[in-house]
Design an enzyme around this catalytic site. Sequence first.
Site, PDB file in Angstrom:
ATOM      1  N   GLY A  88      -7.816  -7.008   3.355  1.00 17.30           N
ATOM      2  CA  GLY A  88      -8.758  -7.034   4.462  1.00 17.30           C
ATOM      3  C   GLY A  88      -8.330  -7.869   5.661  1.00 17.30           C
ATOM      4  N   LYS A 137       0.832  -1.195   0.000  1.00  6.83           N
ATOM      5  CA  LYS A 137       0.000   0.000   0.000  1.00  6.83           C
ATOM      6  C   LYS A 137       0.871   1.251   0.000  1.00  6.83           C
ATOM      7  CE  LYS A 137      -3.790  -0.652   2.277  1.00  6.83           C
ATOM      8  NZ  LYS A 137      -4.420  -0.981   3.567  1.00  6.83           N
TER       9      LYS A 137
HETATM   10  P1  ADP Z   1      -7.909  -2.282   3.494  1.00  9.47           P
HETATM   11  O1  ADP Z   1      -6.521  -2.731   3.259  1.00  9.47           O
HETATM   12  O2  ADP Z   1      -8.694  -3.138   4.397  1.00  9.47           O
HETATM   13  O3  ADP Z   1      -8.586  -1.923   2.198  1.00  9.47           O
HETATM   14  P2  ADP Z   1      -7.374   0.528   3.772  1.00  9.47           P
HETATM   15  O4  ADP Z   1      -6.208   0.980   4.544  1.00  9.47           O
HETATM   16  O5  ADP Z   1      -7.180   0.533   2.302  1.00  9.47           O
HETATM   17  O6  ADP Z   1      -7.784  -0.891   4.306  1.00  9.47           O
HETATM   18  O7  ADP Z   1      -8.586   1.470   4.182  1.00  9.47           O
HETATM   19  C1  ADP Z   1      -9.932   1.093   4.305  1.00  9.47           C
HETATM   20  C2  ADP Z   1     -10.815   2.090   3.563  1.00  9.47           C
HETATM   21  O8  ADP Z   1     -10.604   3.413   4.007  1.00  9.47           O
HETATM   22  C3  ADP Z   1     -10.517   2.108   2.081  1.00  9.47           C
HETATM   23  O9  ADP Z   1     -11.720   2.221   1.381  1.00  9.47           O
HETATM   24  C4  ADP Z   1      -9.702   3.335   1.903  1.00  9.47           C
HETATM   25  O10 ADP Z   1      -9.838   3.894   0.616  1.00  9.47           O
HETATM   26  C5  ADP Z   1     -10.251   4.264   2.945  1.00  9.47           C
HETATM   27  N1  ADP Z   1      -9.224   5.207   3.386  1.00  9.47           N
HETATM   28  C6  ADP Z   1      -8.029   4.916   3.886  1.00  9.47           C
HETATM   29  N2  ADP Z   1      -7.316   6.034   4.144  1.00  9.47           N
HETATM   30  C7  ADP Z   1      -8.108   7.062   3.818  1.00  9.47           C
HETATM   31  C8  ADP Z   1      -7.945   8.484   3.840  1.00  9.47           C
HETATM   32  N3  ADP Z   1      -6.826   9.051   4.269  1.00  9.47           N
HETATM   33  N4  ADP Z   1      -8.966   9.232   3.426  1.00  9.47           N
HETATM   34  C9  ADP Z   1     -10.109   8.653   3.003  1.00  9.47           C
HETATM   35  N5  ADP Z   1     -10.336   7.351   2.942  1.00  9.47           N
HETATM   36  C10 ADP Z   1      -9.341   6.544   3.349  1.00  9.47           C
HETATM   37 MG    MG Z   2      -7.699  -0.922   0.814  1.00 11.08          MG
END
Ligand code: ADP
Ligand code: MG
Length: 889
Positions: free
Chosen positions: A105, A26
């Site tokens: 996830g 990521k």
């Molecule tokens: P996962 O690996 O479970 O997808 P993420 O870290 O990607 O977890 O985050 C979960 C959700 O939150 C995703 O839909 C992501 O796009 C959103 N998200 C994460 N960081 C931000 C941010 N800084 N602003 C807005 N949405 C965010």
């Molecule tokens: Mg994600």
Amino acid sequence: MSSSIVKPIYFFDEADGNNRALLGGKGAGLAEMTKLGLPVPPGFIITTDICEKFYEAGKRLPDGLMDEVRKSIKKLEVSTGKKLGDAANPLLVSVRSGAPVSMPGMMDTILNLGLNDQSVEGLARQSKDARFAWDAYRRFIQMFGKIVLGIDDRQFEKEMAGKDLNDEKVLRKVAASFKSLCENTGKKLPDYPYKQLELAIDAVFRSWMGKRAMEYRRQYGITPDMANGTAVTIVAMVFGNTGQDSATGVVFTRDPETGVKRLYGDYLVNAQGEDVVSGKANPSHIDQLPGQMPDVYSQLQQVCEKLENHFNECQDVEFTVERSKLYILQTRTAKMSALASVKTSVDMYHEGLIDKTEALKRIDPEGLEQMLYPRIGPQVKLKPVAAGVAASPGAASGVAVFDVARAEALGRRGEKVILVREDTKPDDVPAFFLSAGILTTRGGKTSHAAVVARGMGKPCIVGCSQIEIDTESCSFAVAGKTIASEGQKITIDGSTGRIYLGEVPTVDPEITSEFKEILQWASEMKAIRIRANADTPESATLARKYGAEGVGLCRTERMFNQHDRIAIFVRMIMAEDDDERRKALAELELLQRSDFRAILKEMQGLPVTIRLLDPPLHEFLPKEEELMMQIFELKSSGGPRTESEMLRREKMLRRVHELSEVNPMLGHRGVRVGLTFPDIYEMQIRAICEAAAGLVKEGVKVEPQIMVPQVAIVNELVAVRHLFESVKREVEHRHKIKLKILFGSMIEVVRSCLVADEIAHVVDFLSFGTNDLTQATFSFSREDAEAKFLPFYLEKTVIPANPFQTIDQKGVGRLMKMTIEMSRKVKRDIEIGICGEHGGDPRSIEFCSAAGLNYVSASSHRIPIAILAAAQSAIRSSKDSRLSRFLSD
Ligand code: ADP
Ligand code: MG
Ligand code: MG
């Protein structure tokens, strides 16, 4: 902290986006996108090295880390013009997990961090949207409570149930109730944002060793050298929940089901990221976005184009729209169906993005199997009633039948039948031919039912222990409840192991032009020949269609198992005198001749290796208990209608007793039968020679090869070779032609490996029977091993892989190498191949190419998989040799 040695934190604009090991997927993706000038909110990454340190220190954040984090937040504050925890213009961040290998996830992420009772008011004022601010706050408390404080999410859900979350006042109350839920745990949700941050970072690191994550790594074989921990990525929040001009979603750069080049995905207006992923709300399809937000959509298209051109792979992209402005929050290589991965790889080659080698490397050979069989339609949302071991792919519907004879009878009438049994025996094979699919409650992937079904290309599920068969009432039950009776329609999916009630619609496989193209490239690239295990002309046709370069194993006994023939075979075994026996053999010879003729003709001059009879004779007779039962029934029903009926059975029972063995696997079978009942092998050899002679005279090219099974002693071969030469001479003489027929030995007995040099003198080719050789090398009987202790061994990693699926390189592989070396010393050009199920296993194919085999023979249905796997191992080995040449220079 030792920050003088290890740099613990990288900002997106300074990090090396190629270093996934250090930054996690990521973080690396965000860094790369920042460099590409895509709209990524600012942020920084705490490296996976720090995660390692965290665990080394007994789950403690390294000293000084939080000072570094504080400095980095200050930088974020400068670039965003906001301040963490500020009551006027608060900065909020997300604290995200991300390992070097994608584990979607499986670990935790916290959004909206930095909110407390003061800053939430600031956010409300600043955004002029109190509903939004309180929505963000309740989300934060919920996530923090769940992930850091370990509160069951259902408790939060219960508090929210039935409430109007569009009402600010309601949201305030919800937030307050969430806070007290947290306090009930005896822990506290800290107000101080840096404390929140510290606990969140700690929790994300901990989620690396969470149950879900560990189980996922185990399932997918992700070892510590592939991923040493998770990074923590801290990103300034952007908000998709600020009204109708905001949204959040996920988009694939191509359709992951079909591979068609068009955007594919979902989004939700006025929502935050996790709403889409969690599946709680019903999102809109991305096709609707142009209607709602045309500018955003066209920007998104450009972003996707740019990402594909950069990564040269189909991407799976997370985005958020805050007040009509698009932000990209994640990109990763998309997971696609086999169909889509074949299509995109070929398309990307034609688009000039990748070369053929790269295209071939991308496709998972095992995945191709999905494409070759009918499958349950993607629109089907039915729930399966039970699940077992997926043993032979494809989906089939039919009426459930619990009895072999009834299955045969119905099958012959053209009815589609699913044969449902506890397990199956060689006797049941005729019923297999007449069934659409097979379901057993016992056994593993290499049980009898599984092996036979795979060979025939019939869908099969084995080891479905959830099902209990009641043979009395002819029904089966799941968890004590009767689910289906005989005659009722069921559907089995041998690709997934799932069983459904009723007739579920299936989709036929299609050989797409891209699939053909990939196979063409793979055939050009591979360095080992691929032959097919094919016992019937149909199976040979299929093998050729898929590109097989010959038949490596044609099992003659499978031909006897066909329904009309087994009776003749039994007559031969039961013959009272030579005359009767000769008559039965002559009948069999004609049948075999036409079988061989059809297969040889189909293969048009490609080699066809025909194995002489292998199983013990008693396998062709009814089972002892069965006969005793019949005799008992005849007697108790007032005696048989005719005397001969009784006599016939009693005679057969005697013969069964005569032929019965303590351990048939190690008993009177293969060449042992060939030598003690020489007229059987003689008949088979003559049938082969005659079939070949007939075709040669018609001008058809043929290349038959005769193979002797179970050889342990060179004199066994000498005797059969003698027989072969004399029959061949006789046929040649009669037809006044010369026949070219190679003579070879199976290598499936340990002793044959040890005397490979002696054997090489007598034969033209060798073929490893790796199933039996594996059994013999381990002294494992396959079925017992798989039913009793192999699963345990695999789970505890006593053994790295099932040796019946993937060649055990250290043991069996060493025997093979030794055999190859010894025999090639005697005959440099001796042809060596393998037949048996390992021939279709990608890792085994890699081993076989490296060991210098001339060919592998795989079941017809796995030919494309074998071709692709062979191409991939050729690509890898050419790279390795380039590398080693480079290193030695
Ligand atoms: P996962 O690996 O479970 O997808 P993420 O870290 O990607 O977890 O985050 C979960 C959700 O939150 C995703 O839909 C992501 O796009 C959103 N998200 C994460 N960081 C931000 C941010 N800084 N602003 C807005 N949405 C965010
Ligand atoms: Mg994600
Ligand atoms: Mg064998």
